[in-house]
Motif scaffolding. Sequence first.
Motif, PDB file in Angstrom:
ATOM      1  N   ALA A 193       0.829  -1.198   0.000  1.00  0.00           N
ATOM      2  CA  ALA A 193       0.000   0.000   0.000  1.00  0.00           C
ATOM      3  C   ALA A 193       0.861   1.245   0.000  1.00  0.00           C
ATOM      4  CB  ALA A 193      -0.917  -0.016   1.225  1.00  0.00           C
ATOM      5  N   SER A 194       0.399   2.290  -0.671  1.00  0.00           N
ATOM      6  CA  SER A 194       1.138   3.545  -0.664  1.00  0.00           C
ATOM      7  C   SER A 194       0.223   4.739  -0.444  1.00  0.00           C
ATOM      8  CB  SER A 194       1.906   3.715  -1.980  1.00  0.00           C
ATOM      9  OG  SER A 194       1.013   3.660  -3.070  1.00  0.00           O
ATOM     10  N   ASP A 195      -1.097   4.491  -0.280  1.00  0.00           N
ATOM     11  CA  ASP A 195      -2.027   5.586  -0.039  1.00  0.00           C
ATOM     12  C   ASP A 195      -1.999   5.970   1.434  1.00  0.00           C
ATOM     13  OD1 ASP A 195      -2.757   5.501  -2.691  1.00  0.00           O
ATOM     14  OD2 ASP A 195      -4.431   4.106  -2.320  1.00  0.00           O
ATOM     15  N   GLY A 196      -2.448   7.207   1.727  1.00  0.00           N
ATOM     16  CA  GLY A 196      -2.524   7.653   3.105  1.00  0.00           C
ATOM     17  C   GLY A 196      -1.176   8.133   3.628  1.00  0.00           C
ATOM     18  N   ILE A 237       6.530  -3.568   2.439  1.00  0.00           N
ATOM     19  CA  ILE A 237       7.903  -4.066   2.482  1.00  0.00           C
ATOM     20  C   ILE A 237       8.634  -3.440   1.297  1.00  0.00           C
ATOM     21  CG2 ILE A 237       9.413  -6.074   2.437  1.00  0.00           C
ATOM     22  CD1 ILE A 237       7.117  -7.772   3.467  1.00  0.00           C
ATOM     23  N   VAL A 238       9.545  -2.532   1.583  1.00  0.00           N
ATOM     24  CA  VAL A 238      10.326  -1.866   0.541  1.00  0.00           C
ATOM     25  C   VAL A 238      11.690  -2.550   0.470  1.00  0.00           C
ATOM     26  CG1 VAL A 238      11.378   0.300  -0.225  1.00  0.00           C
ATOM     27  CG2 VAL A 238       9.139   0.319   0.910  1.00  0.00           C
ATOM     28  N   LEU A 292       9.606 -10.835  -1.808  1.00  0.00           N
ATOM     29  CA  LEU A 292       9.125 -10.175  -0.593  1.00  0.00           C
ATOM     30  C   LEU A 292       8.622  -8.755  -0.808  1.00  0.00           C
ATOM     31  CD1 LEU A 292      11.668 -11.096   2.245  1.00  0.00           C
ATOM     32  CD2 LEU A 292       9.203 -11.489   2.270  1.00  0.00           C
ATOM     33  N   ALA A 293       9.336  -7.973  -1.617  1.00  0.00           N
ATOM     34  CA  ALA A 293       9.219  -6.522  -1.533  1.00  0.00           C
ATOM     35  C   ALA A 293       8.391  -5.921  -2.653  1.00  0.00           C
ATOM     36  CB  ALA A 293      10.614  -5.899  -1.540  1.00  0.00           C
ATOM     37  N   ASP A 294       7.800  -4.762  -2.354  1.00  0.00           N
ATOM     38  CA  ASP A 294       7.151  -3.918  -3.341  1.00  0.00           C
ATOM     39  C   ASP A 294       6.987  -2.533  -2.717  1.00  0.00           C
ATOM     40  OD1 ASP A 294       5.848  -3.007  -5.605  1.00  0.00           O
ATOM     41  OD2 ASP A 294       3.886  -3.644  -4.884  1.00  0.00           O
ATOM     42  N   PRO A 295       7.646  -1.515  -3.257  1.00  0.00           N
ATOM     43  CA  PRO A 295       8.476  -1.493  -4.454  1.00  0.00           C
ATOM     44  C   PRO A 295       9.898  -1.980  -4.172  1.00  0.00           C
ATOM     45  CG  PRO A 295       8.407   0.692  -3.534  1.00  0.00           C
ATOM     46  CD  PRO A 295       7.487  -0.165  -2.679  1.00  0.00           C
ATOM     47  N   PHE A 326      11.179   0.651  -8.527  1.00  0.00           N
ATOM     48  CA  PHE A 326      10.213  -0.016  -9.396  1.00  0.00           C
ATOM     49  C   PHE A 326       9.073  -0.612  -8.583  1.00  0.00           C
ATOM     50  CE2 PHE A 326      14.275  -0.497 -11.603  1.00  0.00           C
ATOM     51  CZ  PHE A 326      13.955  -0.146 -12.909  1.00  0.00           C
ATOM     52  N   PRO A 327       7.837  -0.575  -9.122  1.00  0.00           N
ATOM     53  CA  PRO A 327       6.825  -1.489  -8.571  1.00  0.00           C
ATOM     54  C   PRO A 327       7.264  -2.915  -8.883  1.00  0.00           C
ATOM     55  CG  PRO A 327       6.034  -0.478 -10.585  1.00  0.00           C
ATOM     56  CD  PRO A 327       7.336   0.199 -10.272  1.00  0.00           C
ATOM     57  N   ARG A 328       6.930  -3.837  -8.017  1.00  0.00           N
ATOM     58  CA  ARG A 328       7.415  -5.199  -8.192  1.00  0.00           C
ATOM     59  C   ARG A 328       6.997  -5.782  -9.544  1.00  0.00           C
ATOM     60  NH1 ARG A 328       5.620  -8.716  -3.568  1.00  0.00           N
ATOM     61  NH2 ARG A 328       3.632  -8.561  -4.661  1.00  0.00           N
ATOM     62  N   ALA A 329       5.821  -5.431 -10.015  1.00  0.00           N
ATOM     63  CA  ALA A 329       5.348  -5.975 -11.283  1.00  0.00           C
ATOM     64  C   ALA A 329       6.234  -5.554 -12.449  1.00  0.00           C
ATOM     65  CB  ALA A 329       3.906  -5.525 -11.531  1.00  0.00           C
ATOM     66  N   ALA A 330       6.971  -4.449 -12.293  1.00  0.00           N
ATOM     67  CA  ALA A 330       7.826  -3.960 -13.376  1.00  0.00           C
ATOM     68  C   ALA A 330       9.283  -4.338 -13.174  1.00  0.00           C
ATOM     69  CB  ALA A 330       7.696  -2.439 -13.495  1.00  0.00           C
TER      70      ALA A 330
END
Length: 522
Positions: free
Chosen positions: A260-263, A295-296, A478-481, A494-498
Amino acid sequence: MTAAADPAPVFALRRVSKRFGPVVANDAISLALLPGEIHGLLGENGAGKTTLLNLLAGTVQPDTGQILREGSPIKIASPATARRCGIGVVHQHFALVPTLTLAENALLGGPERFPNPAAAGRRLAILLDDLGFDLRPDVPVGRLSLGQRQRAEIARALFHRPRLLLLDEPTAALAPVEVDPFFALLRRLAAAGPAVLLITHKLPEALAVCDRITVLRHGRLIGTLAPNALADRRAAEDRLLEWMFGAVPAPPPPRPPDGASDGEPLVSLRDIVVDNDQGGRAVHDLSLDLSPGQIVGIAGVDGNGQRELAEALAGQRPLAGGRIDVAGRRLDAGVARHAAAGISYLSDERLGEAIAPGLSVAVNLASKAIAQRRAPFVCGPWLDRSAVAGWARQRLIALDVRPRQLDLPAARLSGGNLQKLLVARELALAPRLLVAKEPTAGLDLRTARAVAALLRDHAAAGNALLIFASDLDELLALADPIGVMVGGRLVALFPRAAADRTTLGRLMTGAGPSPIAVPVPA
Protein backbone atom coordinates in the motif's frame (compact mmCIF):
# COMPACT_ATOMS: atom_id res chain seq x y z
CA MET A 1 33.50 -50.86 -22.54
CA THR A 2 33.77 -49.93 -18.86
CA ALA A 3 33.64 -46.38 -17.54
CA ALA A 4 36.94 -44.79 -16.58
CA ALA A 5 37.74 -45.05 -12.89
CA ASP A 6 37.70 -41.88 -10.77
CA PRO A 7 41.13 -40.33 -10.14
CA ALA A 8 42.71 -40.71 -6.71
CA PRO A 9 41.40 -38.13 -4.22
CA VAL A 10 43.55 -35.10 -3.46
CA PHE A 11 42.11 -35.10 0.08
CA ALA A 12 39.71 -37.48 1.78
CA LEU A 13 37.96 -37.92 5.12
CA ARG A 14 37.61 -41.42 6.55
CA ARG A 15 34.91 -41.83 9.24
CA VAL A 16 35.66 -38.43 10.78
CA SER A 17 33.64 -37.38 13.83
CA LYS A 18 33.56 -34.16 15.85
CA ARG A 19 31.58 -33.44 18.99
CA PHE A 20 31.06 -30.16 20.88
CA GLY A 21 29.87 -31.21 24.33
CA PRO A 22 26.61 -33.10 23.81
CA VAL A 23 26.28 -31.88 20.20
CA VAL A 24 27.55 -34.25 17.48
CA ALA A 25 28.49 -31.89 14.65
CA ASN A 26 30.02 -34.55 12.35
CA ASP A 27 29.21 -38.25 12.75
CA ALA A 28 31.58 -40.73 11.02
CA ILE A 29 31.76 -38.82 7.74
CA SER A 30 33.70 -40.23 4.78
CA LEU A 31 34.21 -38.02 1.76
CA ALA A 32 36.58 -37.97 -1.23
CA LEU A 33 37.61 -34.71 -2.93
CA LEU A 34 38.82 -35.39 -6.46
CA PRO A 35 41.24 -33.30 -8.53
CA GLY A 36 39.62 -31.18 -11.21
CA GLU A 37 36.15 -31.35 -9.61
CA ILE A 38 33.87 -28.86 -7.88
CA HIS A 39 32.20 -30.76 -5.04
CA GLY A 40 29.10 -29.14 -3.53
CA LEU A 41 28.19 -29.56 0.15
CA LEU A 42 24.54 -28.92 1.04
CA GLY A 43 22.50 -29.23 4.20
CA GLU A 44 20.10 -27.30 6.38
CA ASN A 45 21.42 -24.94 9.04
CA GLY A 46 23.33 -26.80 11.74
CA ALA A 47 23.86 -29.87 9.54
CA GLY A 48 27.63 -29.82 10.16
CA LYS A 49 28.89 -28.29 6.91
CA THR A 50 31.03 -25.54 8.45
CA THR A 51 32.46 -27.94 11.05
CA LEU A 52 33.58 -30.26 8.25
CA LEU A 53 35.20 -27.32 6.48
CA ASN A 54 36.93 -26.25 9.71
CA LEU A 55 38.37 -29.76 10.14
CA LEU A 56 40.02 -29.49 6.73
CA ALA A 57 41.07 -25.89 7.44
CA GLY A 58 42.83 -26.86 10.69
CA THR A 59 40.58 -24.66 12.84
CA VAL A 60 39.29 -27.64 14.84
CA GLN A 61 40.58 -31.18 15.24
CA PRO A 62 38.61 -34.41 14.70
CA ASP A 63 37.77 -36.57 17.73
CA THR A 64 37.97 -39.76 15.68
CA GLY A 65 38.71 -40.76 12.10
CA GLN A 66 41.39 -39.70 9.63
CA ILE A 67 42.09 -37.00 7.08
CA LEU A 68 44.16 -38.21 4.13
CA ARG A 69 46.22 -36.36 1.53
CA GLU A 70 46.88 -38.41 -1.58
CA GLY A 71 46.08 -41.54 0.41
CA SER A 72 48.37 -40.85 3.39
CA PRO A 73 46.97 -39.86 6.82
CA ILE A 74 47.88 -36.34 7.93
CA LYS A 75 47.16 -34.18 10.95
CA ILE A 76 46.04 -30.65 10.12
CA ALA A 77 46.97 -29.11 13.45
CA SER A 78 46.41 -25.45 12.54
CA PRO A 79 45.42 -23.11 9.70
CA ALA A 80 49.14 -22.65 8.97
CA THR A 81 49.47 -26.42 8.57
CA ALA A 82 46.48 -26.42 6.22
CA ARG A 83 48.11 -23.77 4.04
CA ARG A 84 51.36 -25.74 3.92
CA CYS A 85 49.34 -28.79 2.88
CA GLY A 86 47.91 -26.82 -0.05
CA ILE A 87 44.49 -25.93 1.39
CA GLY A 88 43.02 -22.48 0.74
CA VAL A 89 39.96 -21.31 2.67
CA VAL A 90 37.31 -18.63 2.21
CA HIS A 91 35.32 -18.57 5.46
CA GLN A 92 31.74 -17.38 5.84
CA HIS A 93 32.96 -14.89 8.47
CA PHE A 94 35.90 -12.93 7.12
CA ALA A 95 39.40 -13.52 8.52
CA LEU A 96 41.35 -10.63 7.00
CA VAL A 97 43.41 -8.24 9.16
CA PRO A 98 41.78 -4.82 8.56
CA THR A 99 44.91 -2.73 9.26
CA LEU A 100 46.98 -4.58 6.63
CA THR A 101 46.79 -4.22 2.86
CA LEU A 102 45.37 -6.96 0.69
CA ALA A 103 48.89 -7.89 -0.44
CA GLU A 104 50.10 -8.10 3.18
CA ASN A 105 47.08 -10.24 4.09
CA ALA A 106 47.86 -12.56 1.17
CA LEU A 107 51.40 -13.09 2.48
CA LEU A 108 50.29 -14.00 6.01
CA GLY A 109 50.88 -17.67 6.71
CA GLY A 110 52.42 -18.28 3.30
CA PRO A 111 55.23 -20.74 2.65
CA GLU A 112 57.93 -18.10 2.04
CA ARG A 113 60.13 -17.36 5.06
CA PHE A 114 61.25 -14.00 3.64
CA PRO A 115 58.44 -12.85 1.31
CA ASN A 116 58.91 -10.01 -1.15
CA PRO A 117 55.95 -7.61 -0.69
CA ALA A 118 56.58 -5.81 -3.99
CA ALA A 119 56.65 -9.05 -5.98
CA ALA A 120 53.58 -10.27 -4.09
CA GLY A 121 51.74 -7.07 -4.96
CA ARG A 122 52.52 -7.47 -8.66
CA ARG A 123 51.42 -11.12 -8.70
CA LEU A 124 48.28 -10.27 -6.74
CA ALA A 125 47.44 -7.46 -9.18
CA ILE A 126 47.56 -9.96 -12.07
CA LEU A 127 45.33 -12.36 -10.12
CA LEU A 128 42.81 -9.61 -9.29
CA ASP A 129 42.67 -8.63 -12.95
CA ASP A 130 42.09 -12.28 -13.95
CA LEU A 131 39.31 -12.53 -11.36
CA GLY A 132 37.72 -9.34 -12.61
CA PHE A 133 37.81 -7.86 -9.08
CA ASP A 134 38.12 -4.07 -8.90
CA LEU A 135 40.58 -4.13 -5.98
CA ARG A 136 44.07 -2.76 -5.42
CA PRO A 137 46.73 -4.81 -3.60
CA ASP A 138 47.99 -1.76 -1.64
CA VAL A 139 44.66 -0.69 -0.09
CA PRO A 140 44.13 -1.50 3.63
CA VAL A 141 41.38 -4.09 4.01
CA GLY A 142 39.64 -1.98 6.66
CA ARG A 143 38.67 0.51 3.93
CA LEU A 144 36.87 -2.11 1.88
CA SER A 145 33.12 -2.67 1.87
CA LEU A 146 31.62 -6.00 2.88
CA GLY A 147 31.34 -7.13 -0.74
CA GLN A 148 34.90 -6.04 -1.49
CA ARG A 149 36.15 -7.99 1.53
CA GLN A 150 34.43 -11.08 0.16
CA ARG A 151 36.37 -10.66 -3.07
CA ALA A 152 39.58 -10.01 -1.13
CA GLU A 153 39.11 -13.27 0.81
CA ILE A 154 38.71 -15.18 -2.44
CA ALA A 155 41.80 -13.55 -3.93
CA ARG A 156 43.89 -14.30 -0.84
CA ALA A 157 42.86 -17.96 -0.90
CA LEU A 158 43.81 -18.28 -4.57
CA PHE A 159 47.10 -16.39 -4.15
CA HIS A 160 48.98 -19.49 -2.89
CA ARG A 161 47.66 -21.72 -5.71
CA PRO A 162 45.90 -24.24 -3.42
CA ARG A 163 45.44 -27.91 -4.28
CA LEU A 164 42.14 -27.83 -2.36
CA LEU A 165 40.00 -24.69 -2.23
CA LEU A 166 37.33 -24.54 0.51
CA LEU A 167 34.53 -22.03 -0.09
CA ASP A 168 31.87 -21.28 2.54
CA GLU A 169 28.99 -19.33 0.91
CA PRO A 170 31.38 -17.47 -1.45
CA THR A 171 28.67 -15.67 -3.46
CA ALA A 172 26.89 -14.17 -0.45
CA ALA A 173 28.22 -10.64 -1.07
CA LEU A 174 28.48 -10.78 -4.86
CA ALA A 175 26.06 -9.02 -7.18
CA PRO A 176 23.97 -11.34 -9.38
CA VAL A 177 25.87 -10.34 -12.51
CA GLU A 178 29.14 -11.28 -10.77
CA VAL A 179 28.10 -14.85 -9.91
CA ASP A 180 28.39 -16.41 -13.37
CA PRO A 181 31.87 -14.94 -14.02
CA PHE A 182 32.94 -16.21 -10.59
CA PHE A 183 31.68 -19.70 -11.39
CA ALA A 184 33.47 -19.57 -14.73
CA LEU A 185 36.62 -18.78 -12.76
CA LEU A 186 36.02 -21.79 -10.46
CA ARG A 187 35.66 -24.05 -13.48
CA ARG A 188 38.94 -22.77 -14.93
CA LEU A 189 40.61 -23.26 -11.58
CA ALA A 190 39.32 -26.83 -11.16
CA ALA A 191 40.25 -27.67 -14.75
CA ALA A 192 43.87 -26.86 -13.84
CA GLY A 193 43.87 -29.69 -11.29
CA PRO A 194 42.85 -28.54 -7.79
CA ALA A 195 39.78 -29.84 -5.99
CA VAL A 196 37.09 -27.35 -4.90
CA LEU A 197 34.67 -27.87 -2.00
CA LEU A 198 31.75 -25.43 -2.24
CA ILE A 199 29.36 -24.92 0.68
CA THR A 200 26.17 -23.14 -0.37
CA HIS A 201 22.51 -22.91 0.56
CA LYS A 202 21.59 -21.94 -3.00
CA LEU A 203 20.54 -25.15 -4.69
CA PRO A 204 20.38 -23.64 -8.21
CA GLU A 205 23.99 -22.47 -7.83
CA ALA A 206 25.12 -25.91 -6.72
CA LEU A 207 23.36 -27.59 -9.64
CA ALA A 208 24.81 -25.05 -12.07
CA VAL A 209 28.46 -25.39 -11.12
CA CYS A 210 29.11 -28.60 -9.15
CA ASP A 211 30.30 -31.93 -10.54
CA ARG A 212 29.21 -33.83 -7.42
CA ILE A 213 26.92 -32.81 -4.57
CA THR A 214 26.95 -34.27 -1.05
CA VAL A 215 24.23 -33.67 1.54
CA LEU A 216 24.67 -33.61 5.34
CA ARG A 217 21.77 -33.81 7.78
CA HIS A 218 22.08 -33.64 11.55
CA GLY A 219 25.83 -34.21 11.26
CA ARG A 220 25.57 -37.33 9.10
CA LEU A 221 26.35 -37.83 5.43
CA ILE A 222 23.09 -38.72 3.71
CA GLY A 223 24.32 -39.25 0.18
CA THR A 224 26.31 -37.98 -2.81
CA LEU A 225 24.99 -37.39 -6.32
CA ALA A 226 27.57 -38.26 -8.98
CA PRO A 227 27.81 -36.44 -12.34
CA ASN A 228 25.48 -38.84 -14.16
CA ALA A 229 22.79 -38.32 -11.50
CA LEU A 230 23.02 -34.53 -11.90
CA ALA A 231 22.21 -34.65 -15.62
CA ASP A 232 18.46 -34.57 -14.91
CA ARG A 233 18.26 -31.29 -12.98
CA ARG A 234 14.64 -31.65 -11.87
CA ALA A 235 15.12 -35.16 -10.50
CA ALA A 236 18.42 -34.16 -8.88
CA GLU A 237 16.79 -31.17 -7.19
CA ASP A 238 13.97 -33.31 -5.74
CA ARG A 239 16.44 -35.92 -4.49
CA LEU A 240 18.68 -33.32 -2.84
CA LEU A 241 15.73 -31.61 -1.13
CA GLU A 242 14.52 -34.95 0.21
CA TRP A 243 17.99 -35.68 1.55
CA MET A 244 18.29 -32.23 3.14
CA PHE A 245 14.88 -32.02 4.79
CA GLY A 246 13.37 -35.50 4.72
CA ALA A 247 10.82 -34.34 2.12
CA VAL A 248 10.54 -31.74 -0.62
CA PRO A 249 9.56 -28.48 1.14
CA ALA A 250 6.21 -27.00 0.25
CA PRO A 251 6.37 -24.17 -2.30
CA PRO A 252 6.29 -20.63 -0.90
CA PRO A 253 2.87 -18.99 -0.55
CA PRO A 254 1.67 -16.70 -3.36
CA ARG A 255 3.22 -13.28 -3.30
CA PRO A 256 1.10 -10.78 -1.36
CA PRO A 257 -0.67 -7.95 -3.17
CA ASP A 258 1.35 -4.87 -4.00
CA GLY A 259 2.30 -2.82 -0.94
CA ALA A 260 0.00 0.00 0.00
CA SER A 261 1.14 3.54 -0.66
CA ASP A 262 -2.03 5.59 -0.04
CA GLY A 263 -2.52 7.65 3.10
CA GLU A 264 0.06 8.97 5.55
CA PRO A 265 3.42 7.19 5.46
CA LEU A 266 4.57 5.51 8.64
CA VAL A 267 8.17 6.63 8.09
CA SER A 268 9.41 9.36 5.75
CA LEU A 269 13.01 9.98 4.74
CA ARG A 270 13.66 13.44 3.30
CA ASP A 271 16.91 14.47 1.62
CA ILE A 272 18.94 12.10 3.78
CA VAL A 273 22.71 12.67 3.78
CA VAL A 274 25.03 10.32 5.70
CA ASP A 275 28.83 10.29 5.93
CA ASN A 276 31.04 7.22 6.09
CA ASP A 277 33.73 6.47 8.66
CA GLN A 278 36.39 8.27 6.61
CA GLY A 279 34.38 11.51 6.50
CA GLY A 280 33.29 11.05 2.89
CA ARG A 281 29.73 11.12 1.66
CA ALA A 282 28.05 7.68 1.80
CA VAL A 283 24.39 8.62 1.16
CA HIS A 284 23.33 11.53 -1.04
CA ASP A 285 19.98 13.35 -0.75
CA LEU A 286 17.87 10.19 -0.45
CA SER A 287 14.10 10.47 -0.03
CA LEU A 288 11.70 7.57 0.52
CA ASP A 289 8.31 6.86 2.10
CA LEU A 290 7.41 3.64 3.91
CA SER A 291 3.71 2.96 4.51
CA PRO A 292 2.03 0.64 7.03
CA GLY A 293 1.93 -2.89 5.65
CA GLN A 294 4.65 -2.19 3.09
CA ILE A 295 7.90 -4.07 2.48
CA VAL A 296 10.33 -1.87 0.54
CA GLY A 297 13.36 -3.61 -0.92
CA ILE A 298 16.69 -1.98 -1.77
CA ALA A 299 19.06 -3.89 -4.05
CA GLY A 300 22.69 -3.01 -4.48
CA VAL A 301 26.24 -4.25 -4.42
CA ASP A 302 27.49 -3.84 -0.88
CA GLY A 303 29.43 -0.64 -0.28
CA ASN A 304 26.98 1.73 -2.00
CA GLY A 305 25.70 3.36 1.19
CA GLN A 306 23.30 0.67 2.39
CA ARG A 307 25.06 0.10 5.71
CA GLU A 308 25.39 3.79 6.50
CA LEU A 309 21.72 4.40 5.68
CA ALA A 310 20.61 1.46 7.83
CA GLU A 311 22.75 2.63 10.74
CA ALA A 312 21.36 6.17 10.42
CA LEU A 313 17.81 4.79 10.56
CA ALA A 314 18.76 2.83 13.69
CA GLY A 315 20.21 5.96 15.31
CA GLN A 316 23.73 4.49 15.32
CA ARG A 317 25.09 7.06 12.87
CA PRO A 318 24.23 10.80 12.77
CA LEU A 319 22.64 12.44 9.77
CA ALA A 320 24.77 14.94 7.89
CA GLY A 321 21.60 16.34 6.35
CA GLY A 322 17.90 15.74 5.89
CA ARG A 323 15.33 14.41 8.34
CA ILE A 324 13.51 11.25 9.42
CA ASP A 325 9.81 11.51 10.31
CA VAL A 326 7.91 8.78 12.13
CA ALA A 327 4.12 9.09 12.06
CA GLY A 328 4.50 12.72 11.01
CA ARG A 329 6.88 13.74 13.78
CA ARG A 330 10.55 14.53 13.30
CA LEU A 331 12.85 11.99 14.95
CA ASP A 332 15.80 13.21 16.97
CA ALA A 333 19.09 11.34 16.65
CA GLY A 334 20.17 8.62 19.05
CA VAL A 335 19.82 4.86 19.41
CA ALA A 336 17.46 5.12 22.39
CA ARG A 337 15.17 7.65 20.64
CA HIS A 338 15.00 5.60 17.45
CA ALA A 339 14.28 2.42 19.44
CA ALA A 340 11.59 4.22 21.43
CA ALA A 341 10.01 5.33 18.14
CA GLY A 342 9.78 1.66 17.16
CA ILE A 343 12.69 1.35 14.73
CA SER A 344 14.70 -1.87 14.94
CA TYR A 345 17.80 -2.88 12.96
CA LEU A 346 18.67 -6.41 11.89
CA SER A 347 22.38 -6.23 11.02
CA ASP A 348 24.17 -8.67 8.73
CA GLU A 349 27.29 -8.55 10.94
CA ARG A 350 26.47 -11.56 13.08
CA LEU A 351 29.54 -12.00 15.26
CA GLY A 352 30.84 -9.08 17.30
CA GLU A 353 28.39 -6.38 16.20
CA ALA A 354 24.99 -8.06 16.45
CA ILE A 355 25.83 -10.99 18.76
CA ALA A 356 27.83 -11.21 21.97
CA PRO A 357 29.63 -14.48 21.13
CA GLY A 358 30.58 -15.41 24.68
CA LEU A 359 27.11 -14.92 26.17
CA SER A 360 24.45 -17.58 26.12
CA VAL A 361 21.86 -18.09 23.42
CA ALA A 362 19.07 -17.09 25.85
CA VAL A 363 20.76 -13.86 26.93
CA ASN A 364 21.53 -12.86 23.34
CA LEU A 365 17.96 -13.55 22.31
CA ALA A 366 16.46 -11.52 25.17
CA SER A 367 19.08 -8.76 25.33
CA LYS A 368 17.19 -6.04 23.42
CA ALA A 369 13.88 -6.79 25.10
CA ILE A 370 15.63 -6.53 28.46
CA ALA A 371 17.40 -3.27 27.52
CA GLN A 372 14.15 -1.70 26.31
CA ARG A 373 12.15 -3.16 29.21
CA ARG A 374 9.68 -4.61 26.70
CA ALA A 375 9.23 -8.09 28.13
CA PRO A 376 7.21 -9.33 31.13
CA PHE A 377 10.28 -10.89 32.77
CA VAL A 378 11.68 -7.46 33.65
CA CYS A 379 10.27 -6.14 36.93
CA GLY A 380 11.99 -3.08 38.36
CA PRO A 381 15.70 -3.88 38.78
CA TRP A 382 15.08 -7.63 38.84
CA LEU A 383 15.30 -10.19 36.07
CA ASP A 384 13.32 -13.44 36.23
CA ARG A 385 15.80 -15.87 34.67
CA SER A 386 13.32 -18.72 34.51
CA ALA A 387 10.92 -16.45 32.60
CA VAL A 388 13.76 -15.49 30.24
CA ALA A 389 14.50 -19.18 29.62
CA GLY A 390 10.86 -20.03 28.87
CA TRP A 391 10.43 -17.00 26.61
CA ALA A 392 13.66 -17.77 24.73
CA ARG A 393 12.83 -21.47 24.35
CA GLN A 394 9.52 -20.67 22.62
CA ARG A 395 11.29 -18.51 20.06
CA LEU A 396 14.03 -21.06 19.44
CA ILE A 397 11.39 -23.67 18.72
CA ALA A 398 9.40 -21.31 16.46
CA LEU A 399 12.40 -20.78 14.14
CA ASP A 400 13.95 -24.21 14.74
CA VAL A 401 17.22 -22.81 16.08
CA ARG A 402 19.61 -25.71 16.77
CA PRO A 403 20.91 -26.81 19.15
CA ARG A 404 18.24 -25.64 21.61
CA GLN A 405 20.59 -25.36 24.58
CA LEU A 406 19.78 -22.00 26.15
CA ASP A 407 23.07 -21.84 28.05
CA LEU A 408 25.22 -22.60 24.99
CA PRO A 409 27.54 -19.70 24.01
CA ALA A 410 26.14 -18.02 20.90
CA ALA A 411 29.49 -18.45 19.14
CA ARG A 412 28.82 -22.21 19.03
CA LEU A 413 25.85 -21.76 16.68
CA SER A 414 26.27 -22.13 12.94
CA GLY A 415 25.98 -19.03 10.78
CA GLY A 416 22.44 -19.88 9.72
CA ASN A 417 21.29 -20.52 13.28
CA LEU A 418 22.84 -17.22 14.40
CA GLN A 419 20.79 -15.49 11.71
CA LYS A 420 17.61 -17.20 12.91
CA LEU A 421 18.37 -16.05 16.46
CA LEU A 422 18.81 -12.45 15.27
CA VAL A 423 15.52 -12.50 13.35
CA ALA A 424 13.70 -13.86 16.38
CA ARG A 425 15.27 -11.20 18.63
CA GLU A 426 14.24 -8.27 16.41
CA LEU A 427 10.71 -9.47 15.71
CA ALA A 428 10.16 -10.02 19.44
CA LEU A 429 10.33 -6.23 19.80
CA ALA A 430 7.35 -5.80 17.43
CA PRO A 431 9.02 -2.80 15.71
CA ARG A 432 6.97 -0.32 13.69
CA LEU A 433 9.84 -0.22 11.19
CA LEU A 434 12.22 -3.14 10.82
CA VAL A 435 15.38 -2.28 8.88
CA ALA A 436 17.01 -5.56 7.77
CA LYS A 437 20.27 -6.22 5.90
CA GLU A 438 20.36 -9.60 4.15
CA PRO A 439 17.69 -11.17 6.44
CA THR A 440 17.80 -14.64 4.82
CA ALA A 441 21.55 -14.77 4.02
CA GLY A 442 23.04 -18.15 4.93
CA LEU A 443 19.67 -19.77 5.58
CA ASP A 444 18.63 -23.07 4.07
CA LEU A 445 15.58 -23.13 1.79
CA ARG A 446 13.05 -24.20 4.40
CA THR A 447 14.24 -21.71 7.02
CA ALA A 448 14.47 -18.87 4.50
CA ARG A 449 10.83 -19.45 3.61
CA ALA A 450 9.87 -19.51 7.30
CA VAL A 451 11.67 -16.22 7.93
CA ALA A 452 10.06 -14.65 4.84
CA ALA A 453 6.65 -15.70 6.15
CA LEU A 454 7.39 -14.06 9.51
CA LEU A 455 8.44 -10.84 7.78
CA ARG A 456 5.25 -10.83 5.69
CA ASP A 457 3.15 -11.40 8.82
CA HIS A 458 4.94 -8.53 10.54
CA ALA A 459 4.13 -6.18 7.67
CA ALA A 460 0.54 -7.44 7.48
CA ALA A 461 0.09 -6.36 11.12
CA GLY A 462 0.48 -2.72 10.01
CA ASN A 463 4.23 -2.32 10.28
CA ALA A 464 6.79 -1.37 7.63
CA LEU A 465 9.97 -3.13 6.54
CA LEU A 466 13.00 -1.81 4.68
CA ILE A 467 15.11 -4.70 3.37
CA PHE A 468 18.61 -4.31 1.92
CA ALA A 469 19.72 -7.37 -0.04
CA SER A 470 21.96 -8.42 -2.89
CA ASP A 471 19.85 -11.56 -3.46
CA LEU A 472 17.34 -10.44 -6.07
CA ASP A 473 15.19 -13.56 -5.73
CA GLU A 474 14.69 -12.66 -2.07
CA LEU A 475 13.62 -9.11 -2.90
CA LEU A 476 11.35 -10.15 -5.78
CA ALA A 477 9.58 -12.61 -3.48
CA LEU A 478 9.12 -10.18 -0.59
CA ALA A 479 9.22 -6.52 -1.53
CA ASP A 480 7.15 -3.92 -3.34
CA PRO A 481 8.48 -1.49 -4.45
CA ILE A 482 12.10 -2.43 -5.14
CA GLY A 483 14.81 0.22 -5.44
CA VAL A 484 18.48 0.18 -6.39
CA MET A 485 21.25 2.08 -4.62
CA VAL A 486 24.42 2.99 -6.50
CA GLY A 487 27.06 5.35 -5.15
CA GLY A 488 24.88 6.32 -2.20
CA ARG A 489 21.95 7.37 -4.38
CA LEU A 490 18.56 5.78 -4.98
CA VAL A 491 18.87 5.48 -8.76
CA ALA A 492 15.67 3.53 -9.40
CA LEU A 493 12.46 2.53 -7.67
CA PHE A 494 10.21 -0.02 -9.40
CA PRO A 495 6.83 -1.49 -8.57
CA ARG A 496 7.42 -5.20 -8.19
CA ALA A 497 5.35 -5.98 -11.28
CA ALA A 498 7.83 -3.96 -13.38
CA ALA A 499 10.99 -5.35 -11.76
CA ASP A 500 13.04 -8.25 -13.08
CA ARG A 501 16.42 -9.77 -12.26
CA THR A 502 18.12 -8.57 -15.45
CA THR A 503 17.15 -4.92 -15.09
CA LEU A 504 17.91 -4.79 -11.37
CA GLY A 505 21.21 -6.64 -11.80
CA ARG A 506 22.41 -4.27 -14.52
CA LEU A 507 21.47 -1.23 -12.47
CA MET A 508 23.31 -2.62 -9.43
CA THR A 509 26.58 -2.61 -11.34
CA GLY A 510 25.96 0.65 -13.20
CA ALA A 511 25.57 -1.20 -16.50
CA GLY A 512 22.09 0.02 -17.35
CA PRO A 513 19.90 3.13 -17.44
CA SER A 514 18.60 4.65 -14.23
CA PRO A 515 14.86 5.20 -14.60
CA ILE A 516 12.81 6.20 -11.58
CA ALA A 517 9.82 4.00 -12.28
CA VAL A 518 8.01 4.96 -9.06
CA PRO A 519 8.16 8.64 -8.08
CA VAL A 520 10.58 9.24 -5.23
CA PRO A 521 9.13 11.68 -2.67
CA ALA A 522 10.10 15.28 -3.25
